[in-house]
Design an enzyme around this catalytic site. Sequence first.
Site, mmCIF file in Angstrom:
data_model
loop_
_atom_site.group_PDB
_atom_site.id
_atom_site.type_symbol
_atom_site.label_atom_id
_atom_site.label_comp_id
_atom_site.label_asym_id
_atom_site.label_seq_id
_atom_site.Cartn_x
_atom_site.Cartn_y
_atom_site.Cartn_z
ATOM 1 N N PHE A 149 0.766 4.475 0.658
ATOM 2 C CA PHE A 149 0.359 3.138 0.227
ATOM 3 C C PHE A 149 1.365 2.473 -0.691
ATOM 4 O O PHE A 149 1.392 1.251 -0.800
ATOM 5 C CB PHE A 149 -1.005 3.200 -0.488
ATOM 6 C CG PHE A 149 -0.944 3.768 -1.887
ATOM 7 C CD1 PHE A 149 -0.656 2.954 -2.983
ATOM 8 C CD2 PHE A 149 -1.175 5.119 -2.124
ATOM 9 C CE1 PHE A 149 -0.586 3.472 -4.271
ATOM 10 C CE2 PHE A 149 -1.108 5.640 -3.403
ATOM 11 C CZ PHE A 149 -0.815 4.820 -4.481
ATOM 12 N N LYS A 173 1.783 5.309 11.626
ATOM 13 C CA LYS A 173 0.449 5.421 11.037
ATOM 14 C C LYS A 173 0.591 5.094 9.557
ATOM 15 O O LYS A 173 0.904 5.944 8.736
ATOM 16 C CB LYS A 173 -0.106 6.843 11.224
ATOM 17 C CG LYS A 173 -1.640 6.959 11.192
ATOM 18 C CD LYS A 173 -2.298 6.512 9.918
ATOM 19 C CE LYS A 173 -2.129 7.488 8.785
ATOM 20 N NZ LYS A 173 -2.834 7.031 7.541
ATOM 21 N N CYS A 281 7.298 7.186 -6.225
ATOM 22 C CA CYS A 281 7.732 8.584 -6.254
ATOM 23 C C CYS A 281 9.044 8.729 -7.005
ATOM 24 O O CYS A 281 9.429 9.834 -7.385
ATOM 25 C CB CYS A 281 7.850 9.143 -4.847
ATOM 26 S SG CYS A 281 9.169 8.403 -3.863
#
Length: 498
Positions: A149, A173, A281
Site C-alpha cells: 500500500f 496484484k 520501507c
Amino acid sequence: MRDITHFISGKFVTGTSGRYSDVFNPNTGEVQARVALASPEELDAAVQSALKAFPAWAATNPQRRARVMFNFKALVEKHMDELAEMLSLEHGKVLADAKGDIQRGLEVIEFACGIPHLQKGEFTEGAGPGIDVFSMRQPLGVVAGITPFNFPAMIPMWMFGVAIACGNTFILKPSERDPSVPVRLAELFLEAGGPEGVLNVVHGDKVAVDAILDHPEIKAVSFVGSSDIANYVYQRGAANGKRVQAMGGAKNHGIVMPDADLDQVVRDLVGAAYGSAGERCMALPVVVPVGAKTADGLLERLLPEVQKLKVGTSTDPEAQYGPVVTAAHRERIKFYIQMGVDEGAKLLIDGRDFQLQGYEKGFFIGPSLFDHVKPTMKSYQDEIFGPVLQMVRAETLEEAIELPSKHQYGNGVAIFTRNGNTAREFAQRVNVGMVGINVPIPVPVAYHTFGGWKRSAFGDTNQHGMEGVRFFTKIKTVTQRWPVGDVGDQSFVIPTMR
C-alpha cells in the site's frame, strides 16, 4: 458506492467472487469505495489473457516495445496531477509526496525505455575453429507482481516497467487498501499502445496471492511487503518452481558521528523519519549518535523541529505529512509506542493523542520521539512503520556498526560524517544492503538496483536496474559453426575449442 474492478484484456471486469474490501479516505475515516477481491478463477482469467498476448508481444522488437514505454511515460506525466490526487486520497500521503511516488516509478520506466540495449546478449567470434558463440536474453512468459500500500505507483512501475519492456506479459496484484492508481496506470499503458492482455490488474487478498503463487503458467513473482509475508511468498513460489524476488520489512539506522553537521542531520532526520507518516520501507526510524556529546547536541536541535511538524490532510499544501492508511494501522503504531514506554525507553514527544480539528475521524497520529532505546527492546527490534523516531546511543563507531549489522533487517542504513575514511570503512563493513553516506534515504537511482539483506529480502535478485532485467529474462546460449566444403567424418568426441 463506487466499485473498483479488475482490469483484464484491456477491459474493466466486474468481480464475480462476491467478496469486496472497503477503501477508506484516511483524511475523514469514511469508506469511499469498495474493491472487488478476486477468486482463483478470476486470477486464471487474467493469466489466460496474458498467455494469449505473450507470443506477439515477445516477438515485438525491443525498439517498438521501448516506444510504448516512451508513450506511457509521457501519458503518466500528462496525468500527474490526477494520479497524485487519486493516490493521496486513498493512501493519505501529501500531494508532494504522492508526486514523488509517481516520479520515482517513472524513473524506472525511463530506464526500461533503454531495453534495446539492456536486453542485448554477448557474442564471441572464433571461440573455436570456425565456431562463434552468442547469447540471447529472452522473456520468461507470464509474470506477476504483488505490491504494498505504501507506494501504489512507484513499486508497480518498478516491476511491470522492466518486465513488460523485456517482452513478458504481466499480472499486477496491488494492495486492496489503495487500488485506484494501479488500475489507472494500466489504462494509460493501453492508451500508450500496449496490447490488450499485456498488463492486467487483479485485486485481492490472500486468496489471490495464493492463486498467483500456485498458478503453473506464472513463471516469476516479484513481491514487496512485510518480512513474514515475503518469506511465505518466497517459500511457496519457489516450491512451485517459480523465480521469486520478495522484499520484506526494514529498520533503517542513521549513524551520527561527532564530526557530522548536526543542523543538516536534523533536517535530514525529520524528513526521513516522519515523511509519509513513516510508512516507507526506506524511512529512517532509528538514529544512533556516537558519544554523549553528539546525542545531547542532536537532541537539542531535534526536539523543536519535531514539535513544530505540521500534520494535515493529504491535500493541504502546507502539511508535512498526512494520515496513516487505516485506523487499524494507527492503533498498531500506538501499541508500539506504549510498548516502548513499558520497556523503559524515554518518550520525549508523544503523538498518540493528536487530532486534526474538523477531521477527528481521520487516521491521524502525531510525531513521536524516543531516547534511551536499547537493542534488547522489542519496540526496537520490530518495524513500527509510523511517525516514530527512536534514539539508540552508542559510545563508539564499532558499537554503531554492530547495531544495524546485527539487526534482523538489513534494508538501508546511513552515516553522517565529514570523515571520508570513516565513511569508507562503514560502507565496507556494515551488514546492510543499501548504504547512504550523508544521504538519509539511500534509495538507488533506477539504473542501479534496490534490495536489502537478511530478513529484508528473500531471493537472489534485486529490483529494477540490470538485476531486474536479469530476473525477468532467461539466457539462451548458441554455439554455431557453418560447414565449408566436406563436413568430414562423423565424430563421437565431445567438441572442444582447440
